[in-house]
Each structure stands twice: as structure tokens, then as C-alpha cells.
Design a protein around this motif. Structure first.
Motif, mmCIF file in Angstrom:
data_model
loop_
_atom_site.group_PDB
_atom_site.id
_atom_site.type_symbol
_atom_site.label_atom_id
_atom_site.label_comp_id
_atom_site.label_asym_id
_atom_site.label_seq_id
_atom_site.Cartn_x
_atom_site.Cartn_y
_atom_site.Cartn_z
ATOM 1 N N ALA A 164 1.039 -0.986 0.104
ATOM 2 C CA ALA A 164 0.188 0.012 -0.045
ATOM 3 C C ALA A 164 0.906 1.158 -0.416
ATOM 4 C CB ALA A 164 -0.865 0.342 0.829
ATOM 5 N N THR A 165 0.567 2.710 -0.636
ATOM 6 C CA THR A 165 1.523 3.457 -0.707
ATOM 7 C C THR A 165 0.396 5.128 -0.152
ATOM 8 O OG1 THR A 165 0.633 4.125 -2.644
ATOM 9 C CG2 THR A 165 2.197 3.266 -2.891
ATOM 10 N N VAL A 166 -0.772 4.161 -0.128
ATOM 11 C CA VAL A 166 -1.256 5.571 0.416
ATOM 12 C C VAL A 166 -2.934 4.613 1.883
ATOM 13 C CG1 VAL A 166 -3.231 7.004 0.501
ATOM 14 C CG2 VAL A 166 -1.463 6.916 -1.134
ATOM 15 N N LEU A 167 -2.794 5.475 2.749
ATOM 16 C CA LEU A 167 -3.684 5.284 3.726
ATOM 17 C C LEU A 167 -4.523 4.973 4.404
ATOM 18 C CD1 LEU A 167 -1.103 3.019 6.111
ATOM 19 C CD2 LEU A 167 -2.117 1.965 4.419
ATOM 20 N N ASN A 168 -5.660 5.176 3.792
ATOM 21 C CA ASN A 168 -7.034 6.167 3.686
ATOM 22 C C ASN A 168 -7.863 5.764 5.526
ATOM 23 O OD1 ASN A 168 -9.564 7.416 3.674
ATOM 24 N ND2 ASN A 168 -10.580 6.029 2.782
ATOM 25 N N ILE A 169 -7.631 6.501 6.354
ATOM 26 C CA ILE A 169 -8.771 6.191 7.920
ATOM 27 C C ILE A 169 -9.770 6.817 7.152
ATOM 28 C CG2 ILE A 169 -7.932 6.393 10.260
ATOM 29 C CD1 ILE A 169 -5.944 4.806 8.610
ATOM 30 N N PRO A 170 -10.785 6.787 7.392
ATOM 31 C CA PRO A 170 -12.188 6.875 6.862
ATOM 32 C C PRO A 170 -12.504 7.176 8.968
ATOM 33 C CG PRO A 170 -12.066 4.967 5.954
ATOM 34 C CD PRO A 170 -10.849 4.899 7.057
ATOM 35 N N ASP A 171 -13.393 8.293 8.703
ATOM 36 C CA ASP A 171 -14.701 8.740 9.918
ATOM 37 C C ASP A 171 -15.643 8.123 8.369
ATOM 38 O OD1 ASP A 171 -15.935 8.582 11.739
ATOM 39 O OD2 ASP A 171 -16.038 11.053 12.221
ATOM 40 N N THR A 172 -16.459 6.747 8.788
ATOM 41 C CA THR A 172 -16.924 6.654 7.875
ATOM 42 C C THR A 172 -18.563 7.232 8.381
ATOM 43 O OG1 THR A 172 -15.739 4.369 6.824
ATOM 44 C CG2 THR A 172 -18.555 4.648 6.580
ATOM 45 N N THR A 173 -18.871 7.253 9.559
ATOM 46 C CA THR A 173 -20.019 7.542 10.091
ATOM 47 C C THR A 173 -20.652 9.032 10.941
ATOM 48 O OG1 THR A 173 -19.740 6.638 12.125
ATOM 49 C CG2 THR A 173 -20.539 5.309 10.966
ATOM 50 N N GLY A 174 -18.807 10.228 10.354
ATOM 51 C CA GLY A 174 -18.647 11.214 11.089
ATOM 52 C C GLY A 174 -19.452 11.387 12.392
ATOM 53 N N TYR A 175 -18.919 10.581 13.165
ATOM 54 C CA TYR A 175 -18.516 9.854 14.710
ATOM 55 C C TYR A 175 -17.575 10.997 15.694
ATOM 56 C CZ TYR A 175 -19.596 8.219 19.310
ATOM 57 O OH TYR A 175 -20.074 8.075 20.800
ATOM 58 N N CYS A 176 -16.236 11.230 14.857
ATOM 59 C CA CYS A 176 -15.274 11.783 15.391
ATOM 60 C C CYS A 176 -16.025 13.144 16.195
ATOM 61 C CB CYS A 176 -14.454 11.110 15.030
ATOM 62 S SG CYS A 176 -12.988 9.089 14.897
ATOM 63 N N LEU A 177 -15.103 12.898 17.389
ATOM 64 C CA LEU A 177 -14.419 14.851 17.445
ATOM 65 C C LEU A 177 -13.162 14.477 16.607
ATOM 66 C CD1 LEU A 177 -15.702 14.855 21.142
ATOM 67 C CD2 LEU A 177 -16.727 15.485 19.288
ATOM 68 N N PRO A 178 -12.773 15.912 16.863
ATOM 69 C CA PRO A 178 -11.676 16.684 15.587
ATOM 70 C C PRO A 178 -10.494 15.877 16.683
ATOM 71 C CG PRO A 178 -13.490 17.811 16.412
ATOM 72 C CD PRO A 178 -13.948 16.972 16.624
#
Length: 391
Positions: A164-178
Motif C-alpha cells: 500500500a502507498t496510501v492509507l485511508n483512515i475514514p471516519d465513515t459515520t462522521g462520529y469522531c470529534l476533531p
């Protein structure tokens, strides 16, 4: 790539098009893709090729015309998906396959009904298989926002080993705080072997209105790619808005982070996407909304007329808007009335302005906004008693 360069990964044509009613045909996608390339985005996610023959065709045609950006196709961690994406991308000057799998306990238990070990195996195999077709492989850990950090780090380390050259770390559900999302990116930077050899990417959704804030927090903590869409369109409440992250980084130079986006094309690009997708841009939308540089309060209008920076942190021209708007309402004062009157050719004395203002208030109390035609009528009434000089 410079250490402070944040790559802009635009997914308007993939995640953005998933909005109900926003379907585009291939011709429309090509028009938008050309504009995104001109805008200066680094990666264009052109679609999900295996999802339909139409999407395959669109990705294939976009791959042929894009001159500068990397063209990316999305897949699941499925060999057939990867093969189809590779075929669709074969004409791209710089192709990328974007593959991955869900990593949260919720996805593992309920979506895949499997184990953590099996998820790692499938992720590694998908990345390794994609490397047979392209050099640039991005891995997404779906629902990373709700994934245990230690397990997420283990997944990332294993897919790096697979290429892998890029790691995508999605907040898929928009749950995280900044703070939480930023800390997650920092944890990966500090605990994943080989992380210095890949780019960490933020893909944040807006379910709680935090997509842009989370993406910026990710970049501050070491992510160097932000996945976003024009106008923030996307699944449910949408994605990170491209225009917002670009202008935040531009307006806060102390962050020492930059993009290659030509910001003067932002407003026009926003309008293009809105028109093609039939997706209305809310008037109070940051950066590109109709009211983003409009002022109707008398106190604000007086300040802006005297010095724009009293109430504007951005020059409208920087994003392609010709000028600030002084909107006449019942909340407007004499300074705004004189300003707008001068714009359409009337130079008022103080006595004339006082007279015009009383007439103006009568109009303003009856309607939401006083427009130029109304001003001409007001000036005609004032002119009956006092000759108005033309500006």
C-alpha cells in the motif's frame, strides 16, 4: 512531495454522486473531471468501475482525458473488482486503485460476520493483488473512526507490507470529534512500522457537522491527503467540503500546510457541480454560498464599507467572487443606502439621504429585500423635493 503539501483527493464523481438524485451521465462527468484537473486537485476518484457498465465507461473515459491528476477507481477487497478497475484505468497517465475493507468491530461482526484475522488477510490480499496492475494502491480501513487504534495500527502495518502507498483512515459515520480523530492519526504515525513510507489520508463524513474540522485535525497530526467533494456533497449529510479545507489552510499560514488548488476557480466550480447535479447550494454555505460575502446588518455594512476586513476574513476575489454584497433590508443603515445608491448612479447629500432613508424604511418593512428598482423609485420621490446629483 514537499513535507507541508496536503494532497487534495476529490471524490465528487464517486462519493458525491452517491447522493440520491445526483446521477451524472458520462458527458457530464467528463466536464466536471476536466474542471477538477484545471482546479488543481491531485487525485480524481472517477468512480466505482465494477458497480455498473455506465460507471466503468465513465472511469475509462475520464482516464483518457485527465492530463495532470492521478485517476483513481474504487473497489472492494474482491479480485473481480480490482481486475475491472484496472481495466477501466488502463488509459490513465497516473492510475490508482483504491481498495479496502471495514475494520471496526461493528463491520467485522455484523457486516462480514468474520474475525479480525480474516479482515487483515483479505486486506493484505487485495492490496497485493492490486499491485499486479498499478504501482499506486490506496487502502481504506472503512469505519476506521470507530476502530480500536491498536487493531487499526496492526491492519495498516500489514497492508504496508503488501505494498500500500496510501492509507485511508475514514471516519465513515462522521462520529469522531476533531481531537479524537487527530489523536488517531497521531497514534498511527507513532505506532505503525513503515508509516513514514506512505501517505495517510483523511476521508471524513459530515453526520455531526465535523467533517472539515476532523480533516484539518488529521492534517495537523500528520495526514497529507484529504478526501473531499465540491460543495461537501456525499452520502447522508455529505463529505468534507473541498473549498473549506483549501481556504482554511490558505487563511491559516501558521499551520504551514498548503495545497496546489487554484482557489480563484472555487466559486465557479461550485456552481458548475451544483448545476450538473441539480444539488442546491445552501445560501449560508461557507466559501461558496450566496450569502458567504453578503452583509445585511447595518453595523456590519458600515464596517465593511469602511474597511472590508472588519467583517470579512477572506477577499471574495480569492475564491472567484467579484465583490462583497451589501443587501438592503430593514436592518440596514444610512451608510448602506448611500453606498447602494451611489452604485446605481445617485450622489446624495446628508439631507437627501435622511429623506431617502425614511422612504427606504417604508419599503424595507413591507418586503424582505430592497432591490435596485425600488431604489430608483425612492430616488424619484426624493428628487421631487431636492435635485439629486448623479454619481
Amino acid at each position: 512531495m514537499k513535507d507541508n503539501k496536503v494532497q487534495i483527493f476529490d471524490t465528487t464523481l464517486r462519493d458525491g454522486e452517491q447522493v440520491p438524485g445526483c446521477k451524472l451521465d458520462t458527458t457530464e462527468k467528463l466536464i466536471i473531471a476536466e474542471r477538477l484537473d484545471l482546479l488543481g486537485v491531485d487525485i480524481i476518484e472517477a468512480g466505482f468501475p465494477v458497480s455498473s457498465p455506465g460507471d466503468f465507461k465513465s472511469v475509462e473515459e475520464i482516464a483518457k482525458i485527465v492530463k495532470n491528476a492521478t485517476v483513481c477507481g474504487l473497489t472492494r477487497a474482491v479480485k473481480k473488482d480490482i481486475e475491472v478497475a484496472a481495466e477501466a484505468l488502463k488509459h490513465a497517465r497516473i492510475p490508482r486503485i483504491h481498495t479496502g475493507i471495514g475494520t471496526s468491530d461493528s463491520h467485522i461482526k455484523y457486516k462480514f460476520k468474520t474475525s479480525q484475522e480474516e479482515v487483515i488477510r483479505r486486506g493484505k490480499e487485495a492490496v497485493a493483488y492490486a499491485k499486479n496492475f498499478v504501482d499506486d494502491v490506496e487502502f481504506y480501513a472503512e469505519d476506521a473512526g470507530r476502530t480500536d487504534n491498536a487493531f487499526l495500527a496492526k491492519v495498516c502495518e500489514e497492508v504496508i507490507k503488501s505494498g500500500a502507498t496510501v492509507l485511508n483512515i475514514p471516519d465513515t459515520t462522521g462520529y469522531c470529534l476533531p481531537e479524537e480523530y487527530g489523536a488517531k492519526i497521531k497514534y498511527l504515525k507513532d505506532n505503525v512500522k513503515g508509516i513514514e513510507n506512505v501517505i495517510i489520508s483523511c476521508h471524513c463524513h459530515n453526520d455531526l457537522g465535523l467533517a472539515t474540522a476532523n480533516s484539518i485535525a488529521g492534517a495537523i497530526n500528520g495526514a497529507r491527503q484529504i478526501e473531499c467533494t465540491i460543495n461537501g456533497i456525499g452520502e447522508r449529510a455529505g463529505n468534507t467540503a473541498l473549498e473549506e479545507v483549501v481556504m482554511i489552510l490558505k487563511q491559516h499560514p501558521y499551520l504551514n500546510l498548503e495545497t496546489d488548488i487554484n482557489a480563484k476557480l472555487l466559486y465557479d466550480t461550485s456552481r458548475m457541480v451544483s448545476e450538473k447535479m441539480g444539488m442546491f447550494v445552501q445560501p449560508n454555505k461557507a466559501i461558496v454560498g450566496a450569502n458567504a460575502f453578503a452583509h445585511s446588518s447595518g453595523i456590519h455594512q458600515d464596517g465593511v464599507i469602511k474597511n472590508r476586513e472588519t467583517y470579512e476574513i477572506m477577499d471574495p476575489e480569492d475564491v472567484g467572487v467579484t465583490e462583497s454584497a451589501i443587501v438592503l433590508t430593514a436592518r440596514s443603515g444610512r451608510a448602506a443606502l448611500a453606498y447602494r445608491a451611489k452604485k446605481i448612479g445617485y450622489e446624495l447629500t446628508k439631507v437627501q439621504l435622511d429623506s431617502a432613508y425614511q422612504s427606504f424604511l417604508q419599503y424595507a418593512d413591507k418586503q424582505k429585500e430592497v432591490i435596485d428598482n425600488d431604489l430608483h423609485l425612492i430616488m424619484k420621490e426624493v428628487n421631487k423635493t431636492s435635485k439629486i446629483a448623479m454619481a
